[in-house]
Write a protein that holds these residues in place. Sequence first.
Motif, PDB file in Angstrom:
ATOM      1  N   ASP A  28       0.844  -1.196   0.000  1.00 33.05           N
ATOM      2  CA  ASP A  28       0.000   0.000   0.000  1.00 33.05           C
ATOM      3  C   ASP A  28       0.882   1.249   0.000  1.00 33.05           C
ATOM      4  O   ASP A  28       1.068   1.912   1.017  1.00 33.05           O
ATOM      5  N   ARG A  29       1.440   1.564  -1.156  1.00 36.92           N
ATOM      6  CA  ARG A  29       2.363   2.698  -1.263  1.00 36.92           C
ATOM      7  C   ARG A  29       1.670   4.022  -0.985  1.00 36.92           C
ATOM      8  O   ARG A  29       2.261   4.919  -0.371  1.00 36.92           O
ATOM      9  N   SER A  30       0.434   4.178  -1.415  1.00 37.50           N
ATOM     10  CA  SER A  30      -0.274   5.438  -1.184  1.00 37.50           C
ATOM     11  C   SER A  30      -0.558   5.652   0.298  1.00 37.50           C
ATOM     12  O   SER A  30      -0.380   6.756   0.824  1.00 37.50           O
ATOM     13  N   GLY A  31      -0.984   4.601   0.974  1.00 34.89           N
ATOM     14  CA  GLY A  31      -1.180   4.697   2.416  1.00 34.89           C
ATOM     15  C   GLY A  31       0.121   5.010   3.136  1.00 34.89           C
ATOM     16  O   GLY A  31       0.147   5.790   4.095  1.00 34.89           O
ATOM     17  N   ASP A  32       1.219   4.409   2.650  1.00 29.85           N
ATOM     18  CA  ASP A  32       2.535   4.683   3.238  1.00 29.85           C
ATOM     19  C   ASP A  32       2.924   6.152   3.063  1.00 29.85           C
ATOM     20  O   ASP A  32       3.460   6.775   3.985  1.00 29.85           O
ATOM     21  N   VAL A  33       2.661   6.698   1.870  1.00 24.94           N
ATOM     22  CA  VAL A  33       2.956   8.113   1.609  1.00 24.94           C
ATOM     23  C   VAL A  33       2.211   8.994   2.601  1.00 24.94           C
ATOM     24  O   VAL A  33       2.784   9.895   3.223  1.00 24.94           O
ATOM     25  N   LEU A  34       0.919   8.740   2.750  1.00 20.16           N
ATOM     26  CA  LEU A  34       0.122   9.562   3.663  1.00 20.16           C
ATOM     27  C   LEU A  34       0.584   9.405   5.108  1.00 20.16           C
ATOM     28  O   LEU A  34       0.756  10.397   5.827  1.00 20.16           O
ATOM     29  N   GLU A  35       0.806   8.178   5.550  1.00 21.98           N
ATOM     30  CA  GLU A  35       1.254   7.957   6.915  1.00 21.98           C
ATOM     31  C   GLU A  35       2.579   8.669   7.181  1.00 21.98           C
ATOM     32  O   GLU A  35       2.756   9.319   8.217  1.00 21.98           O
ATOM     33  N   GLY A  36       3.503   8.566   6.248  1.00 23.54           N
ATOM     34  CA  GLY A  36       4.793   9.228   6.408  1.00 23.54           C
ATOM     35  C   GLY A  36       4.661  10.731   6.519  1.00 23.54           C
ATOM     36  O   GLY A  36       5.284  11.363   7.389  1.00 23.54           O
ATOM     37  N   ARG A  37       3.832  11.315   5.673  1.00 23.67           N
ATOM     38  CA  ARG A  37       3.665  12.767   5.697  1.00 23.67           C
ATOM     39  C   ARG A  37       2.914  13.231   6.952  1.00 23.67           C
ATOM     40  O   ARG A  37       3.228  14.275   7.516  1.00 23.67           O
ATOM     41  N   ILE A  38       1.933  12.473   7.365  1.00 27.23           N
ATOM     42  CA  ILE A  38       1.189  12.808   8.592  1.00 27.23           C
ATOM     43  C   ILE A  38       2.142  12.826   9.784  1.00 27.23           C
ATOM     44  O   ILE A  38       2.153  13.769  10.577  1.00 27.23           O
ATOM     45  N   ASN A  39       2.949  11.787   9.910  1.00 25.88           N
ATOM     46  CA  ASN A  39       3.886  11.690  11.034  1.00 25.88           C
ATOM     47  C   ASN A  39       4.967  12.763  10.964  1.00 25.88           C
ATOM     48  O   ASN A  39       5.296  13.384  11.980  1.00 25.88           O
ATOM     49  N   THR A  40       5.515  13.000   9.776  1.00 26.33           N
ATOM     50  CA  THR A  40       6.563  14.010   9.612  1.00 26.33           C
ATOM     51  C   THR A  40       6.048  15.399   9.975  1.00 26.33           C
ATOM     52  O   THR A  40       6.778  16.209  10.556  1.00 26.33           O
ATOM     53  N   ALA A  41       4.787  15.671   9.662  1.00 22.88           N
ATOM     54  CA  ALA A  41       4.205  16.978   9.965  1.00 22.88           C
ATOM     55  C   ALA A  41       3.928  17.162  11.454  1.00 22.88           C
ATOM     56  O   ALA A  41       3.674  18.280  11.905  1.00 22.88           O
ATOM     57  N   GLY A  42       3.954  16.069  12.222  1.00 22.06           N
ATOM     58  CA  GLY A  42       3.709  16.172  13.651  1.00 22.06           C
ATOM     59  C   GLY A  42       2.286  15.863  14.066  1.00 22.06           C
ATOM     60  O   GLY A  42       1.907  16.047  15.221  1.00 22.06           O
ATOM     61  N   GLY A 139      -5.857   7.145  -5.875  1.00 23.04           N
ATOM     62  CA  GLY A 139      -5.066   6.052  -5.324  1.00 23.04           C
ATOM     63  C   GLY A 139      -3.601   6.027  -5.664  1.00 23.04           C
ATOM     64  O   GLY A 139      -2.881   5.179  -5.154  1.00 23.04           O
ATOM     65  N   SER A 140      -3.111   6.929  -6.483  1.00 19.17           N
ATOM     66  CA  SER A 140      -1.689   6.888  -6.828  1.00 19.17           C
ATOM     67  C   SER A 140      -0.854   7.584  -5.762  1.00 19.17           C
ATOM     68  O   SER A 140      -1.296   8.565  -5.152  1.00 19.17           O
ATOM     69  N   PRO A 141       0.359   7.092  -5.520  1.00 15.32           N
ATOM     70  CA  PRO A 141       1.234   7.766  -4.561  1.00 15.32           C
ATOM     71  C   PRO A 141       1.468   9.234  -4.940  1.00 15.32           C
ATOM     72  O   PRO A 141       1.512  10.103  -4.063  1.00 15.32           O
ATOM     73  N   GLY A 142       1.592   9.511  -6.229  1.00 16.14           N
ATOM     74  CA  GLY A 142       1.798  10.894  -6.678  1.00 16.14           C
ATOM     75  C   GLY A 142       0.631  11.789  -6.316  1.00 16.14           C
ATOM     76  O   GLY A 142       0.821  12.934  -5.876  1.00 16.14           O
ATOM     77  N   ALA A 143      -0.584  11.283  -6.478  1.00 12.11           N
ATOM     78  CA  ALA A 143      -1.772  12.074  -6.124  1.00 12.11           C
ATOM     79  C   ALA A 143      -1.833  12.306  -4.620  1.00 12.11           C
ATOM     80  O   ALA A 143      -2.233  13.389  -4.167  1.00 12.11           O
ATOM     81  N   CYS A 144      -1.417  11.319  -3.836  1.00  5.68           N
ATOM     82  CA  CYS A 144      -1.397  11.486  -2.376  1.00  5.68           C
ATOM     83  C   CYS A 144      -0.360  12.524  -1.971  1.00  5.68           C
ATOM     84  O   CYS A 144      -0.615  13.355  -1.088  1.00  5.68           O
ATOM     85  N   LYS A 145       0.802  12.486  -2.622  1.00  2.65           N
ATOM     86  CA  LYS A 145       1.827  13.503  -2.354  1.00  2.65           C
ATOM     87  C   LYS A 145       1.283  14.884  -2.686  1.00  2.65           C
ATOM     88  O   LYS A 145       1.432  15.827  -1.904  1.00  2.65           O
ATOM     89  N   ASP A 146       0.662  15.017  -3.860  1.00  2.00           N
ATOM     90  CA  ASP A 146       0.123  16.314  -4.277  1.00  2.00           C
ATOM     91  C   ASP A 146      -0.962  16.800  -3.326  1.00  2.00           C
ATOM     92  O   ASP A 146      -0.976  17.963  -2.931  1.00  2.00           O
ATOM     93  N   GLY A 147      -1.884  15.920  -2.961  1.00  2.59           N
ATOM     94  CA  GLY A 147      -2.965  16.299  -2.072  1.00  2.59           C
ATOM     95  C   GLY A 147      -2.456  16.754  -0.715  1.00  2.59           C
ATOM     96  O   GLY A 147      -2.941  17.735  -0.144  1.00  2.59           O
ATOM     97  N   TRP A 148      -1.464  16.034  -0.179  1.00  2.00           N
ATOM     98  CA  TRP A 148      -0.904  16.421   1.111  1.00  2.00           C
ATOM     99  C   TRP A 148      -0.020  17.656   0.986  1.00  2.00           C
ATOM    100  O   TRP A 148      -0.207  18.651   1.688  1.00  2.00           O
ATOM    101  N   ASP A 149       0.970  17.595   0.078  1.00  2.00           N
ATOM    102  CA  ASP A 149       1.984  18.651  -0.005  1.00  2.00           C
ATOM    103  C   ASP A 149       1.422  20.006  -0.421  1.00  2.00           C
ATOM    104  O   ASP A 149       1.921  21.046   0.009  1.00  2.00           O
TER     105      ASP A 149
END
Length: 179
Positions: A28-42, A139-149
């Motif tokens: 689940d690369r997209s879930g991993d992207v979101l989890e990583g960004r959520i945690n990194t942001a605090g 569902g793409s990791p790129g879309a998750c990065k864009d949505g978060w970032d």
Amino acid sequence: MSLDKSKAFVPVRIAVLTVSDSRTRADDRSGDVLEGRINTAGHEMVDRQIIADERGLIADQLRAWCCDPEIDAVISTGGTGLTGRDVSVEAHRDVYEKEIDAFGTVFTIVSMQKIGTSAVQSRACAGVAQGTYLFALPGSPGACKDGWDEILRFQLDIRHRPCNFVEIMPRLEEHLRRK
């Protein structure tokens, strides 16, 4: 856009839902992207689930998380496309009390800069239910990065100016108070 350094950061409690008929936690690369960004942001990652592309199952999970006082926001990834199995948007809208219409528009603008006219195929959306923010990303990791970032990292930070989702969280259910 700027950060008000005089305000203290407020961690948001977030759950992540991956909508997929084939993904597991291991891929689940997209879930991993979101989890990583959520945690990194605090922020606090409260829960993470993977659910099949079934409208009722998705809506039930969203409702359960909306009832949980320990969850402030839910980010789902997957099921926002145009194929017959893509039902995340419909499930989200089954749950919303209010839709955040501009979220999809802003996501499309961000996507256009990355993938051009292919952005027209995204049905990213967001809303509020029971005082909980609900965001549906592709569902793409790129879309998750864009949505978060490009959107969520700012809107889920109380220091973001001129305004953000966090500062109005206490007022999301003010209509339920006695007058």
